[in-house]
Write a protein that holds these residues in place. Structure first.
Motif, PDB file in Angstrom:
ATOM      1  N   MET A   1       1.011  -1.135  -0.142  1.00 32.81           N
ATOM      2  CA  MET A   1      -0.064   0.004  -0.183  1.00 32.81           C
ATOM      3  C   MET A   1       0.661   1.254  -0.011  1.00 32.81           C
ATOM      4  O   MET A   1       1.920   1.267  -0.698  1.00 32.81           O
ATOM      5  CB  MET A   1      -0.984   0.024   1.076  1.00 32.81           C
ATOM      6  N   ALA A   3       3.443   2.538   0.706  1.00 32.08           N
ATOM      7  CA  ALA A   3       4.948   1.875   1.481  1.00 32.08           C
ATOM      8  C   ALA A   3       5.862   3.253   1.496  1.00 32.08           C
ATOM      9  O   ALA A   3       6.636   3.112   2.220  1.00 32.08           O
ATOM     10  CB  ALA A   3       5.229   0.845   0.691  1.00 32.08           C
ATOM     11  N   PRO A   8       8.549   0.871   8.085  1.00 34.25           N
ATOM     12  CA  PRO A   8       8.493  -0.275   7.715  1.00 34.25           C
ATOM     13  C   PRO A   8       8.009  -1.220   8.947  1.00 34.25           C
ATOM     14  O   PRO A   8       8.472  -1.049   9.888  1.00 34.25           O
ATOM     15  CB  PRO A   8      10.037  -0.678   7.630  1.00 34.25           C
ATOM     16  N   GLU A  12       3.606  -5.849   7.666  1.00 32.66           N
ATOM     17  CA  GLU A  12       3.513  -6.012   6.000  1.00 32.66           C
ATOM     18  C   GLU A  12       4.536  -7.429   5.698  1.00 32.66           C
ATOM     19  O   GLU A  12       4.131  -8.131   4.775  1.00 32.66           O
ATOM     20  CB  GLU A  12       4.269  -4.918   5.282  1.00 32.66           C
ATOM     21  N   VAL A  13       5.497  -7.233   6.426  1.00 34.28           N
ATOM     22  CA  VAL A  13       6.208  -8.646   6.327  1.00 34.28           C
ATOM     23  C   VAL A  13       5.794  -9.590   6.357  1.00 34.28           C
ATOM     24  O   VAL A  13       5.714 -10.744   5.544  1.00 34.28           O
ATOM     25  CB  VAL A  13       7.527  -8.538   7.198  1.00 34.28           C
ATOM     26  N   ALA A  16       3.524 -10.602   3.721  1.00 36.10           N
ATOM     27  CA  ALA A  16       4.239 -11.212   2.609  1.00 36.10           C
ATOM     28  C   ALA A  16       4.721 -12.575   2.644  1.00 36.10           C
ATOM     29  O   ALA A  16       4.816 -13.437   1.795  1.00 36.10           O
ATOM     30  CB  ALA A  16       5.411 -10.243   2.153  1.00 36.10           C
ATOM     31  N   ILE A 172      14.558  -5.314   4.345  1.00 32.17           N
ATOM     32  CA  ILE A 172      15.658  -3.831   3.971  1.00 32.17           C
ATOM     33  C   ILE A 172      14.736  -2.731   4.936  1.00 32.17           C
ATOM     34  O   ILE A 172      13.687  -2.554   4.703  1.00 32.17           O
ATOM     35  CB  ILE A 172      15.257  -3.678   2.368  1.00 32.17           C
ATOM     36  N   PRO A 177      18.864   1.681   4.155  1.00 29.58           N
ATOM     37  CA  PRO A 177      18.957   0.478   3.190  1.00 29.58           C
ATOM     38  C   PRO A 177      20.417  -0.132   3.120  1.00 29.58           C
ATOM     39  O   PRO A 177      20.547  -1.331   2.551  1.00 29.58           O
ATOM     40  CB  PRO A 177      18.539   1.191   1.991  1.00 29.58           C
ATOM     41  N   PHE A 182      24.113  -9.332   2.984  1.00 25.86           N
ATOM     42  CA  PHE A 182      24.140 -10.311   1.951  1.00 25.86           C
ATOM     43  C   PHE A 182      24.972 -11.263   2.466  1.00 25.86           C
ATOM     44  O   PHE A 182      26.460 -11.039   2.722  1.00 25.86           O
ATOM     45  CB  PHE A 182      24.448  -9.885   0.508  1.00 25.86           C
TER      46      PHE A 182
ATOM     47  N   ALA B 215      11.426  -5.792   0.727  1.00 20.66           N
ATOM     48  CA  ALA B 215      11.206  -4.481   0.598  1.00 20.66           C
ATOM     49  C   ALA B 215      10.412  -3.707   1.399  1.00 20.66           C
ATOM     50  O   ALA B 215       9.516  -4.392   1.808  1.00 20.66           O
ATOM     51  CB  ALA B 215      11.392  -3.815  -0.919  1.00 20.66           C
ATOM     52  N   PRO B 216      10.662  -2.495   1.903  1.00 23.98           N
ATOM     53  CA  PRO B 216       9.459  -1.690   2.363  1.00 23.98           C
ATOM     54  C   PRO B 216       8.183  -1.981   1.479  1.00 23.98           C
ATOM     55  O   PRO B 216       8.228  -1.527   0.587  1.00 23.98           O
ATOM     56  CB  PRO B 216      10.068  -0.425   2.739  1.00 23.98           C
ATOM     57  N   GLY B 217       7.322  -2.299   2.195  1.00 25.79           N
ATOM     58  CA  GLY B 217       5.931  -2.396   1.331  1.00 25.79           C
ATOM     59  C   GLY B 217       5.732  -3.782   1.294  1.00 25.79           C
ATOM     60  O   GLY B 217       4.717  -4.183   0.925  1.00 25.79           O
ATOM     61  N   GLY B 218       6.646  -4.640   1.633  1.00 27.21           N
ATOM     62  CA  GLY B 218       6.451  -5.953   1.320  1.00 27.21           C
ATOM     63  C   GLY B 218       6.547  -7.010   0.132  1.00 27.21           C
ATOM     64  O   GLY B 218       6.157  -8.151   0.105  1.00 27.21           O
ATOM     65  N   ALA B 226      17.420  -6.968  -4.671  1.00 29.20           N
ATOM     66  CA  ALA B 226      17.424  -6.394  -3.708  1.00 29.20           C
ATOM     67  C   ALA B 226      18.498  -5.509  -3.789  1.00 29.20           C
ATOM     68  O   ALA B 226      18.656  -4.411  -3.501  1.00 29.20           O
ATOM     69  CB  ALA B 226      17.826  -7.515  -2.525  1.00 29.20           C
ATOM     70  N   ARG B 227      19.735  -5.586  -4.347  1.00 27.71           N
ATOM     71  CA  ARG B 227      20.771  -4.822  -4.504  1.00 27.71           C
ATOM     72  C   ARG B 227      20.110  -3.492  -5.449  1.00 27.71           C
ATOM     73  O   ARG B 227      20.720  -2.398  -4.988  1.00 27.71           O
ATOM     74  CB  ARG B 227      21.799  -5.395  -5.261  1.00 27.71           C
ATOM     75  N   GLU B 229      17.347  -2.425  -5.492  1.00 30.00           N
ATOM     76  CA  GLU B 229      16.391  -1.691  -4.750  1.00 30.00           C
ATOM     77  C   GLU B 229      17.035  -0.800  -3.806  1.00 30.00           C
ATOM     78  O   GLU B 229      16.762   0.297  -3.430  1.00 30.00           O
ATOM     79  CB  GLU B 229      15.457  -2.635  -3.927  1.00 30.00           C
ATOM     80  N   ILE B 230      18.380  -1.366  -3.099  1.00 33.33           N
ATOM     81  CA  ILE B 230      19.042  -0.591  -2.008  1.00 33.33           C
ATOM     82  C   ILE B 230      19.620   0.420  -2.601  1.00 33.33           C
ATOM     83  O   ILE B 230      19.421   1.584  -2.446  1.00 33.33           O
ATOM     84  CB  ILE B 230      19.807  -1.729  -1.655  1.00 33.33           C
ATOM     85  N   ARG B 233      17.136   3.170  -3.167  1.00 28.92           N
ATOM     86  CA  ARG B 233      16.798   3.883  -2.164  1.00 28.92           C
ATOM     87  C   ARG B 233      17.863   4.951  -1.704  1.00 28.92           C
ATOM     88  O   ARG B 233      17.358   5.874  -1.269  1.00 28.92           O
ATOM     89  CB  ARG B 233      16.369   2.825  -0.905  1.00 28.92           C
ATOM     90  N   GLN B 234      19.025   4.471  -1.856  1.00 28.97           N
ATOM     91  CA  GLN B 234      20.193   5.333  -1.480  1.00 28.97           C
ATOM     92  C   GLN B 234      20.087   6.549  -2.180  1.00 28.97           C
ATOM     93  O   GLN B 234      20.118   7.599  -1.781  1.00 28.97           O
ATOM     94  CB  GLN B 234      21.493   4.672  -1.718  1.00 28.97           C
ATOM     95  N   ARG B 237      17.561   9.057  -1.238  1.00 24.09           N
ATOM     96  CA  ARG B 237      17.901   9.489  -0.116  1.00 24.09           C
ATOM     97  C   ARG B 237      18.792  10.817  -0.374  1.00 24.09           C
ATOM     98  O   ARG B 237      18.826  11.894   0.201  1.00 24.09           O
ATOM     99  CB  ARG B 237      18.506   8.634   0.901  1.00 24.09           C
ATOM    100  N   ARG B 240      17.041  13.529  -1.888  1.00 24.13           N
ATOM    101  CA  ARG B 240      16.213  14.188  -1.088  1.00 24.13           C
ATOM    102  C   ARG B 240      17.326  15.096  -0.147  1.00 24.13           C
ATOM    103  O   ARG B 240      16.783  16.291   0.007  1.00 24.13           O
ATOM    104  CB  ARG B 240      15.553  13.133   0.164  1.00 24.13           C
TER     105      ARG B 240
END
Lengths: 518, 257
Positions: A1, A3, A8, A12-13, A16, A172, A177, A182, B215-218, B226-227, B229-230, B233-234, B237, B240
């Motif tokens: 939603m 998000a 976080p 939501e985790v 999922a 994450i 982030p 890993f 990820a945030p949001g699920g 994932a890499r 996404e990270i 996001r960086q 940021r 921003r």
């Protein structure tokens, strides 16, 4: 939603991964496990009414034997357990941890928020494991989890016979982030030797072991073995590199270093260039040197395949740099492997100075400390200074609770109704006599708790005196019981001291603090 | 979406799909090859190190060995790094071999100290090695569970002193999580104890692991995603922060006017 701006959440985790329950949800602080459990509990309920009945029944059964099981502080856990949610950390009383474990084993907990300790030892497999974060507080700083730690926890995922794969989920964090981990199982860290030389080790060696055996521990322990092995490898490498350099140097001719040699001329040209650019170029010595170089360069170059030599010289230089680094590391290792002998002699010297040993012979203090395994110097001094025998027993209980205790941030306990100044004074004296602080760890913080427990207080009363959690109080008192057993053993013929230790232990080892059901 | 929101007893969300009732899997009757190998080496009287991931059945090796030792009328020591685990093992072994044959010794507790099979903390075993090796005369083996604790900065010393000073007649069974240098530890033990040490390694997990990221949001992501996404996001940021700095600067300028 929505998000993007929501912080976080575990809700939501869990949404999922709801096809992969039960899940162990690892978080790295006690408060965090409770917070997450509460959060999930506001929205989710995992149990059917039949399962709820089983949970209620198991809770009732546990409470019958221990009426104050959830106490004043854990009513939230009872509510969460009835929704199939639990939390588990070292702050819980052992009985409550036991109940949570039993419910988990009976498959009545679908999401268990827990700290790292849940992954050590007893195997509680799950369908999936979740990592709330990949950093933990190791007592000094927040640091990333090691591969070994990660897989110790992650490996709880996957129940043999049900799950084709064990699912591991790493969250994450929106705010950090870059802290996402890993991990690779083939990069698990090697085990290193960690031997340290404590006063008790030195006394035990002097008293029970031969010189040869002492040497074995100091010179053949794992750490030394590993650094010797590394040294050997490094020396071989140095040898190999030196041979290679010698091989390369074979193309140099007898004219090397003469003005006709191109190798030398390159060097001279470089120097000349530098001199020209230097801000001191107008100084007399600079001018002189430039003239000198120019004269040298005017003498013609020898006709040869100088490129081979240039190439070789470059390679040799690189090899020499590498050899230099290896030598540096070798020196470090050499120094390190001598450390144990030095540590041993330092502690031995200290014990001699404090009157524990004379040469290899143990004196009365040494013979006492031989049977004490925590803060042996401090405990021995507490006995030999007379503090333990001269103080009223309730104060002795208070003093001993603080041995080896390192209070965490913002831990609070009301102060005891008596002064512990004599102990502080003793510690100051020991510090002045050269005893390092880590051989003398003590804190006044738990004093009042042990004193009250000695005098018959209830566990709930103890909880009212402090912000420490049930599990902490339990382990403070269990550790004191452990120490009292050591003192009783060390007292030997000293009936009075042994009697005191036994009596204290008898009064501390009761009710919630007693270990039952083993 | 709708079935996700299916409401339960107290109007709370319920899991989308109830899994079928679990059935207890039958205990594997067949030993895995690495277990067979370890047990054979132990029965041949070797000191053995087993490195295998959790849940692959290291305990079974220990149990088979203990069965053999007890049947032969000898004694054994089983050490574990934490008290809770010692208590658990004490209970388990009590059920398996009969409570009268099992004792428990930790710093603050001792039960049935004369039993042939003693569960203890490694620290206690270390103390015995120094103070009363005579007590271990009829004890043929010591089992170190979670032996990678050797690497623990605070407690590793107890393991090390135990390995070096365990009476020479005793054989060791070391159980460890996967460590890359298990062979090195074995050679060290061989050197320091003058004994032959067999290493048995199992790299495969009984159930393989599959790591994903959330990820945030699920959204569930694989490593590559994932890499990305990270990184994104960086980037956001950074952007921003930039944006804010500009805004602030603009604000200041306006203010200066």
């Amino acid at each position: 939603m929505a998000a993007i701006f929501s912080s976080p959440t575990c809700v939501e985790v869990i949404e999922a991964i709801q096809d992969y329950l039960p899940a162990l949800y690892f978080a790295f602080s006690r408060g965090r496990t409770e917070l997450l459990a509460e959060e999930l509990g506001r929205e989710w309920d995992f149990l059917t009414s039949g399962e709820k009945r089983s949970v209620r029944w198991m809770i009732q059964e546990a409470e019958e034997n221990n009426p104050g099981l959830f106490g004043p502080r854990r009513q939230n856990l009872r509510r969460l357990l009835l929704q199939g949610i639990g939390y588990h950390h070292a702050g819980l009383s052992p009985l409550l941890k036991d109940l949570v474990e039993k419910l988990y084993e009976s498959r009545l907990i679908y999401v268990l928020f827990c700290t790292e300790t849940f992954a050590v030892g007893v195997n509680f497999p799950a369908a999936s494991t979740v990592f709330d974060a990949c950093r933990k507080w190791d007592g000094q700083e927040f640091r990333p989890l090691l591969n070994r730690e990660f897989f110790q926890m992650a490996g709880r995922a996957g129940r043999r016979g049900y799950d084709p794969v064990g699912r591991v989920f790493v969250r994450i964090d929106e705010r950090f982030p870059e802290q996402t981990g890993f991990y690779r199982e083939d990069e698990v860290e090697p085990v290193r030797g960690r031997l340290t030389i404590s006063p008790n080790t030195v006394l035990s060696l002097l008293h029970w072991k031969t010189d040869a055996e002492i040497r074995c521990l100091l010179e053949k322990n794992l750490s030394v073995y590993q650094s010797n092995k590394e040294s050997r490898q490094l020396r071989q490498e140095v040898h190999r590199l030196e041979e290679k350099a010698a091989e390369l140097a074979r193309c140099f001719c007898p004219d090397r270093g003469q003005p006709c040699c191109e190798l030398y001329r390159v060097k001279l040209r470089k120097e000349l260039n530098q001199l020209k650019k230097s801000k001191h170029r107008n100084r007399a010595d600079s001018k002189l040197r430039r003239q000198e170089i120019q004269i040298l360069l005017q003498k013609g170059r020898k006709k040869c395949r100088y490129k081979v030599c240039l190439d070789a010289a470059k390679k040799v230089r690189r090899l020499e740099e590498r050899i230099h680094l290896l030598h540096k590391r070798l020196k470090q290792l050499e120094k390190h492997s001598r450390d144990y002998v030095r540590d041993f002699e330092n502690v031995w010297g200290l014990l001699e100075k404090l009157g524990y040993v004379q040469g290899r012979e143990l004196l009365p203090r040494g013979k006492f400390a031989l049977y004490v395994h925590v803060q042996e110097i401090l405990v021995t001094e507490l006995v030999f200074s007379g503090i333990l025998l001269e103080s009223p027993p309730v104060e002795v209980a208070a003093i001993l609770a603080g041995v080896d205790y390192q209070p965490g941030r913002d831990e609070q306990v009301i102060p005891p109704p008596f002064s512990l100044e004599r102990v502080e004074e003793l510690r100051r004296f020991l510090f002045q006599s050269g005893v390092p602080e880590h051989f003398c760890l003590w804190s006044p913080l738990p004093a009042a708790l042990a004193a009250a427990w000695y005098e018959g207080a209830t566990f709930d009363q103890l909880l009212g005196m402090t912000n420490l959690q049930e599990g902490d109080i339990f382990s403070i008192l269990r550790r004191e019981i452990d120490l009292l057993r050591q003192i009783e053993r060390a007292a030997g013929e000293d009936r009075v001291l042994a009697g005191l230790a036994r009596e204290l232990r008898r009064r501390l080892d009761r009710d919630e603090v007693a270990v039952v059901g083993v | 979406m709708a079935n996700k929101k299916e409401t339960g007893v107290r109007g709370k969300r319920r899991p989308r799909r109830r899994r079928s009732k679990f059935v207890l899997p039958a205990a594997p009757l067949q030993l895995d090859p690495f277990q067979e190998e370890a047990i054979a080496a132990l029965l041949d009287g070797y000191t053995v190190l087993v490195a295998a991931p959790t849940g692959t059945g290291k305990t079974l090796i220990a149990e088979k060995l203990l069965e053999h030792i007890l049947a032969g009328g000898k004694g054994a020591v089983y050490t574990s790094p934490i008290k809770a685990l010692s208590n658990q093992k004490y209970r388990d072994f009590g059920q398996l071999f009969g409570p009268e044959r099992v004792g428990l010794i930790t710093g603050d507790l001792s039960i049935n100290e004369r039993a042939p099979l003693l569960v203890m903390t490694t620290e206690i075993f270390r103390n015995w090695c120094f103070a009363s090796p005579g007590e271990l005369e009829h004890t043929s083996h010591v089992i170190f569970d979670e032996m990678h604790y050797l690497d623990d900065p605070e407690r590793g010393t107890a393991w090390e002193e135990s390995i070096i000073f365990a009476p020479p007649h005793m054989k060791i069974l070391g159980l460890s999580a996967t460590v890359p240098n298990i062979q090195e530890i074995a050679s060290w033990m061989a050197e320091v104890r003058g004994d032959v040490v067999k290493v048995i390694e199992e790299r495969c997990r009984a159930v393989p692991l599959e790591i994903s990221w959330i990820a945030p949001g699920g959204d569930i992501l694989d490593e590559e995603e994932a890499r990305m996404e990270i990184a994104e996001r960086q980037e956001i940021r950074r952007w921003r922060r930039h944006y804010w700095n500009d805004m602030m600067a603009a604000g200041r300028e306006e203010f200066d006017f």
